[in-house]
Design an enzyme around this catalytic site. Structure first.
Site, PDB file in Angstrom:
ATOM      1  N   GLY A  17     -61.083  21.636  42.386  1.00 44.80           N
ATOM      2  CA  GLY A  17     -60.325  21.094  41.270  1.00 44.80           C
ATOM      3  C   GLY A  17     -58.950  20.669  41.755  1.00 44.80           C
ATOM      4  N   GLN A  20     -50.260  18.581  40.771  1.00 46.53           N
ATOM      5  CA  GLN A  20     -50.412  19.015  42.158  1.00 46.53           C
ATOM      6  C   GLN A  20     -50.257  17.860  43.143  1.00 46.53           C
ATOM      7  OE1 GLN A  20     -54.218  21.332  41.265  1.00 46.53           O
ATOM      8  NE2 GLN A  20     -53.282  22.480  42.946  1.00 46.53           N
ATOM      9  N   CYS A  46     -55.678  28.345  45.299  1.00 43.94           N
ATOM     10  CA  CYS A  46     -55.061  27.149  44.741  1.00 43.94           C
ATOM     11  C   CYS A  46     -54.621  26.250  45.887  1.00 43.94           C
ATOM     12  CB  CYS A  46     -53.855  27.542  43.884  1.00 43.94           C
ATOM     13  SG  CYS A  46     -53.004  26.151  43.127  1.00 43.94           S
ATOM     14  N   LEU A  47     -54.919  24.966  45.771  1.00 41.57           N
ATOM     15  CA  LEU A  47     -54.518  24.019  46.811  1.00 41.57           C
ATOM     16  C   LEU A  47     -53.002  23.935  46.956  1.00 41.57           C
ATOM     17  CD1 LEU A  47     -57.085  21.135  46.169  1.00 41.57           C
ATOM     18  CD2 LEU A  47     -57.169  22.915  47.926  1.00 41.57           C
ATOM     19  N   HIS A  78     -58.046  27.175  35.201  1.00 41.21           N
ATOM     20  CA  HIS A  78     -57.082  27.129  36.308  1.00 41.21           C
ATOM     21  C   HIS A  78     -56.363  25.773  36.321  1.00 41.21           C
ATOM     22  CE1 HIS A  78     -55.751  28.000  40.540  1.00 41.21           C
ATOM     23  NE2 HIS A  78     -55.691  26.685  40.554  1.00 41.21           N
ATOM     24  N   GLU A  79     -57.128  24.692  36.252  1.00 39.39           N
ATOM     25  CA  GLU A  79     -56.522  23.354  36.274  1.00 39.39           C
ATOM     26  C   GLU A  79     -55.714  23.098  35.009  1.00 39.39           C
ATOM     27  OE1 GLU A  79     -56.436  22.009  39.094  1.00 39.39           O
ATOM     28  OE2 GLU A  79     -58.034  23.231  39.955  1.00 39.39           O
ATOM     29  N   HIS A 120     -52.252  24.339  35.220  1.00 41.96           N
ATOM     30  CA  HIS A 120     -51.324  23.441  35.929  1.00 41.96           C
ATOM     31  C   HIS A 120     -50.681  22.438  34.967  1.00 41.96           C
ATOM     32  CE1 HIS A 120     -51.687  24.657  40.072  1.00 41.96           C
ATOM     33  NE2 HIS A 120     -53.000  24.586  40.044  1.00 41.96           N
TER      34      HIS A 120
END
Length: 169
Positions: A45, A50, A93-94, A135-136, A139
């Site tokens: 994701g 991000q 997380c990226l 999660h996304e 953000h």
């Protein structure tokens, strides 16, 4: 298409509340680049903040690492319902590479969103897909995994991440 740089914590863009995408706004280039970036990372994701774009948009593909690609694009998503049953799971997380933290989330959700063709969708998700969406979605509201931890655990996780980052610099 091109890869986009992924914003890393503690960049202030990761704590910003994102603006809704305007009706009719052309996101095709951004979506294509976000998908390419997510697959290259490799993640499951990726939310617009991000990659430095403060819009309510994310892409995800929870199945691609185990089979064919099946991307989902969510524009202006709205979580309509969350189950009362929750489960804890380790999340990476990226934007916080190399660190996973335990996050407790509802096990099932119902979401309404627009896709890349501006078609409205509404669907229930469970399991890893529900976790990934939440999660996304976090953000888009300026939240990262650290925000789900107790103050003590948050401090420890942040210090660990920063020392890792420093050691790899």
């Amino acid at each position: 298409m091109s890869l986009l740089p992924i914003v890393k914590w503690p960049d202030p863009r990761l704590t910003a509340i994102c603006a809704p995408v305007a009706e009719g706004e052309d996101l095709s280039g951004l979506i294509a680049n976000m998908l390419e970036t997510m697959y290259d990372a490799p993640g499951r994701g990726l939310a617009a903040p991000q990659v430095g774009v403060l819009k309510r948009l994310f892409v995800m593909d929870v199945d691609w690492k185990d089979g064919a690609r099946n991307p989902i694009v969510m524009v202006n998503p709205d979580i309509l319902w969350r189950a009362t049953e929750t489960a804890e799971g380790e999340e990476g997380c990226l934007s916080i590479p190399g660190l996973t933290t335990p996050v407790t989330r509802p096990t099932e959700i119902r979401v309404r969103w627009y896709d890349a063709e501006n078609t409205v969708n509404e669907q229930c998700f469970d399991g890893f897909a529900a976790r990934c969406i939440q999660h996304e979605y976090d953000h888009l509201d300026g939240r990262v995994t650290f925000d789900h931890l107790s103050p003590e655990m948050r401090h420890t996780a942040q210090q660990h991440y920063l020392s890792q980052k420093e050691a790899n610099a």
